[in-house]
Design a protein around this motif. Structure first.
Motif, PDB file in Angstrom:
ATOM      1  N   TRP A 278      48.014  84.272  58.169  1.00 21.21           N
ATOM      2  CA  TRP A 278      47.761  85.100  58.202  1.00 21.21           C
ATOM      3  C   TRP A 278      46.939  86.109  57.254  1.00 21.21           C
ATOM      4  O   TRP A 278      46.597  85.867  56.320  1.00 21.21           O
ATOM      5  N   ASN A 353      52.030  81.923  68.500  1.00 24.24           N
ATOM      6  CA  ASN A 353      52.157  82.390  68.385  1.00 24.24           C
ATOM      7  C   ASN A 353      51.620  83.502  69.421  1.00 24.24           C
ATOM      8  O   ASN A 353      50.072  84.109  69.017  1.00 24.24           O
ATOM      9  N   ALA A 355      51.157  87.180  68.925  1.00 24.56           N
ATOM     10  CA  ALA A 355      51.251  88.474  68.033  1.00 24.56           C
ATOM     11  C   ALA A 355      49.513  88.133  68.078  1.00 24.56           C
ATOM     12  O   ALA A 355      48.777  89.525  66.986  1.00 24.56           O
ATOM     13  N   SER A 356      48.816  87.040  67.698  1.00 26.01           N
ATOM     14  CA  SER A 356      47.471  86.616  66.925  1.00 26.01           C
ATOM     15  C   SER A 356      46.567  87.807  67.640  1.00 26.01           C
ATOM     16  O   SER A 356      46.066  88.161  66.984  1.00 26.01           O
ATOM     17  N   GLN A 358      47.231  91.228  68.404  1.00 22.37           N
ATOM     18  CA  GLN A 358      47.140  92.582  68.550  1.00 22.37           C
ATOM     19  C   GLN A 358      46.432  92.804  67.269  1.00 22.37           C
ATOM     20  O   GLN A 358      45.926  92.248  66.648  1.00 22.37           O
ATOM     21  N   GLN A 360      46.722  95.029  64.214  1.00 20.11           N
ATOM     22  CA  GLN A 360      46.704  95.363  63.757  1.00 20.11           C
ATOM     23  C   GLN A 360      45.873  96.128  62.145  1.00 20.11           C
ATOM     24  O   GLN A 360      45.437  95.398  61.971  1.00 20.11           O
ATOM     25  N   GLU A 405      49.417  97.956  66.667  1.00 28.56           N
ATOM     26  CA  GLU A 405      51.017  96.964  67.066  1.00 28.56           C
ATOM     27  C   GLU A 405      51.651  97.152  65.948  1.00 28.56           C
ATOM     28  O   GLU A 405      52.792  97.396  65.484  1.00 28.56           O
ATOM     29  N   GLU A 409      54.449  93.477  63.913  1.00 34.59           N
ATOM     30  CA  GLU A 409      54.616  93.515  64.987  1.00 34.59           C
ATOM     31  C   GLU A 409      55.095  93.574  65.647  1.00 34.59           C
ATOM     32  O   GLU A 409      55.836  92.581  66.593  1.00 34.59           O
ATOM     33  N   ARG A 411      56.731  94.258  69.775  1.00 41.38           N
ATOM     34  CA  ARG A 411      55.976  94.150  71.033  1.00 41.38           C
ATOM     35  C   ARG A 411      56.423  94.724  71.577  1.00 41.38           C
ATOM     36  O   ARG A 411      57.206  94.826  73.046  1.00 41.38           O
TER      37      ARG A 411
END
Length: 611
Positions: A278, A353, A355-356, A358, A360, A405, A409, A411
């Motif tokens: 991350w 994952n 969420a990669s 998203q 942010q 987001e 993370e 959803r």
């Protein structure tokens, strides 16, 4: 019989390419090969039947086991005491070096310290998350487990003339089992090697002891670079070693945790794969390691980031940088689920994952904050690196004022999260400082204007008059522990009246006997069912906020309480459950870097108070 260890019953070893978790009963319950984000070979943590394991323990009868690290190293010792004697399993992985193609050795030395002891062992690999069959071949010197694209070779450790391993047999599932009888002073063992250059061989004890000594020198030599001499040296040293273990030597990328699928609530669905780098977590970790005097890791991560800069895509819906990558910098993190039982029945077991992708916005602030700190300590920022940073800031100037987001993370869709705006403010502020420090060109006037716009917006929209607090998102009264960083990054003074009332509100709503929740999912739906434990990063962040507010007695008590929640080796998962159990992926970089930050801030304040 299935093996179901708890999260906290494990120690971590590794070779700076991958890691293994070893339980207090001598089982390797998690091991991915050849790197952190490769498919698992041993994964009994997630499925005791289908996950695979490498287990060593007393043959029969009652026994007691204890576990410790060889001081100032990542060498793990599991001691077994029976009615006939005391034995040890010494587990370590010699550092693999910077080459991505290096082979990997998991060394399991067996020692008899007193009397005599019979060890039983079972090596039960399950390649590719248990989805790939393998062939097993046993020889006089060990065994080979061949899954095609990955071959593991088991070498026996013994002296010429030693009796052969007793009762070796291959089970129908390709597992190998046997027994070793040791008397006082004897040393035997195994080395499990990936892609070995030849067939199994007998390894002399002296060769393994040389590898042991070299591994000791590596870790103690690395730790000697630490500049920390404060009150909690043992805890910080262990946290620093843990962060180093989570670093992928070939690229400098650091994973958020070495595991996948461990739940934030037993039986719940919040079971994520954290074996990736991350931007946020690694930036925080570099910041913390720099505070202890470790500059090599900052330089390595800067190189990793530099490669990501070159790949940035300004037209991407998630921004020019993705929030996470694989350790080699690739970005395919497609999420799938495994048909596994899950840790204590917690399903689904997710690999990858989603969420990669998203958006942010906070990652740019954390990145610039770490780069600025590194530059203050003399680490260079080259021309291409500076050009990439200015490109990021110019993109952010056009895009910071939009829903996203957020750090956690969630959803549940994009929202105007205060923390994302806060860290966008940090990005511009540190960009301006970097330009002045390095005397580099950039759109400083525009960056300053956007920084000041964000500042005014947060004070107007991020503050909730009814709650008397800065809140999670605009138009809401929900509190969020991520905002504990507001004074740390310099946005608000530690003792500003509005900040002190925010801290008081968090104490009332988010703190339970010193442990801190991220936010209340019931009050702020995050798109996921169920609840979670307290978030250990936030608890250590709370300590730092108390220090800044001058509440040193409270800060020290919370910190000391938090130390009691670490496992027997001082390791922390992501969260603490209602009964004090470790929850979430383990060990987590976020938690250990926050421990370092909190201890250093508390040390400095206590030293100042004592004159």
């Amino acid at each position: 019989m299935a093996h179901y260890p708890t999260i906290a019953e494990h120690g971590l070893i590794g070779d700076l390419h991958t890691t293994a978790l070893v339980s207090t009963d001598g089982a390797v319950d998690w091991f991915c090969c050849p790197r952190f984000d490769s498919p698992s070979v041993f994964a009994a943590l997630l499925d005791g039947e289908r996950g695979g394991h490498c287990r060593i323990g007393p043959v029969s009868g009652p026994y007691r086991s204890k576990q410790l690290y060889l001081p100032d190293t990542a060498i793990l010792i599991t001691r077994f005491s029976t009615e006939h004697g005391t034995g040890e399993v010494v587990d370590f992985m010699p550092p693999a070096g910077p080459a991505a193609t290096a082979n990997h050795r998991l060394v399991r030395m067996l020692r008899c310290a007193r009397g005599e002891i019979d060890f039983a062992f079972e090596v039960a690999p399950r390649f590719d998350y248990g989805r790939r069959d393998h062939l097993t071949k046993v020889t006089a010197d060990g065994a080979v487990f061949d899954a095609g694209d990955l071959v593991l070779t088991l070498h026996a450790v013994r002296e010429p003339g030693d009796a052969a391993i007793a009762d070796v047999r291959v089970a129908a599932d390709g597992s190998v089992r046997g027994a070793v009888k040791l008397t006082e002073g004897q040393v035997r063992g195994f080395v499990l090697e990936s892609d070995a250059p030849g067939p199994p061989r007998t390894i002399r004890t002296a060769e393994v002891e040389r590898a042991f000594d070299e591994t000791v020198r590596f870790w103690r030599g690395w730790l000697a670079r630490s500049a920390y001499r404060g009150r909690w040296r043992e805890a910080l040293n262990r946290s620093a070693i843990t962060l180093k273990l989570l670093t992928y030597a070939p690229t400098g990328g650091m994973v958020a945790a070495p595991t996948a699928g461990l739940p934030e609530r037993i039986g719940g669905e919040r079971n994520w794969d954290y074996r990736y780098t991350w931007i946020r977590d690694a930036s925080f970790a570099v910041y913390s390691l720099l505070g202890m005097g470790f500059t090599e890791e900052a330089a390595g991560f800067a190189r990793w980031l530099g490669d990501r800069y070159q790949e940035q895509d300004p037209e991407s819906d998630g921004g020019p940088l993705r929030i996470m990558y694989r350790v080699d910098g690739s970005s395919d993190l497609s999420e799938t689920t495994l048909d596994w039982a899950g840790y204590q029945g917690s399903r689904p077991v997710r690999i990858g994952n989603d969420a990669s992708g998203q958006l942010q916005l906070d990652i740019y602030g954390e990145l610039l904050d770490s780069v600025h700190r590194a530059a203050e300590r003399g680490l260079p920022v080259g021309h291409e690196g500076w050009q990439a940073l200015t490109g990021l800031l110019d993109w952010l100037a056009d895009h910071w004022n939009q829903p996203e987001e957020g750090i956690w993370e969630t959803r549940g869709g994009r929202r105007d999260f205060t923390y994302g705006r806060l860290m966008s403010w940090v990005a511009f502020d540190r960009g301006i400082r970097l330009a002045e420090l390095l005397r580099r060109p950039g759109a400083i006037g525009r960056w300053r204007a956007e920084r000041d716009r964000i500042y005014a917006q947060i004070w107007e929209n991020g503050w909730h008059e009814g709650a008397r607090a800065f809140v999670q998102q605009y138009g809401s009264a929900v509190l969020d522990a991520s905002l504990l960083r507001m004074p740390q990054v310099g946005f608000v003074a530690d003792r500003d009246p509005r900040w002190l009332t925010t801290l008081d509100a968090m104490e009332r709503e988010l703190v339970t006997d010193s442990l801190v929740h991220r936010y209340d999912p019931a009050a702020s739906p995050d798109g996921l069912p169920g609840s979670e434990g307290t978030f250990s990063l936030c608890t250590f962040g709370y300590v730092r906020a108390l220090v800044g507010a001058g509440r040193l007695d409270s800060a020290r008590l919370v910190f000391e309480k938090m130390l009691t929640y670490g496992n027997h080796l001082g390791l922390y998962a992501e969260e603490i459950g209602p009964t004090g159990e470790q929850l979430g992926n383990f060990p987590q970089a976020f938690t250990h870097l926050a421990l370092i930050d909190a201890a250093m801030a508390l040390d400095a304040a206590l030293d100042a108070e004592n004159g």
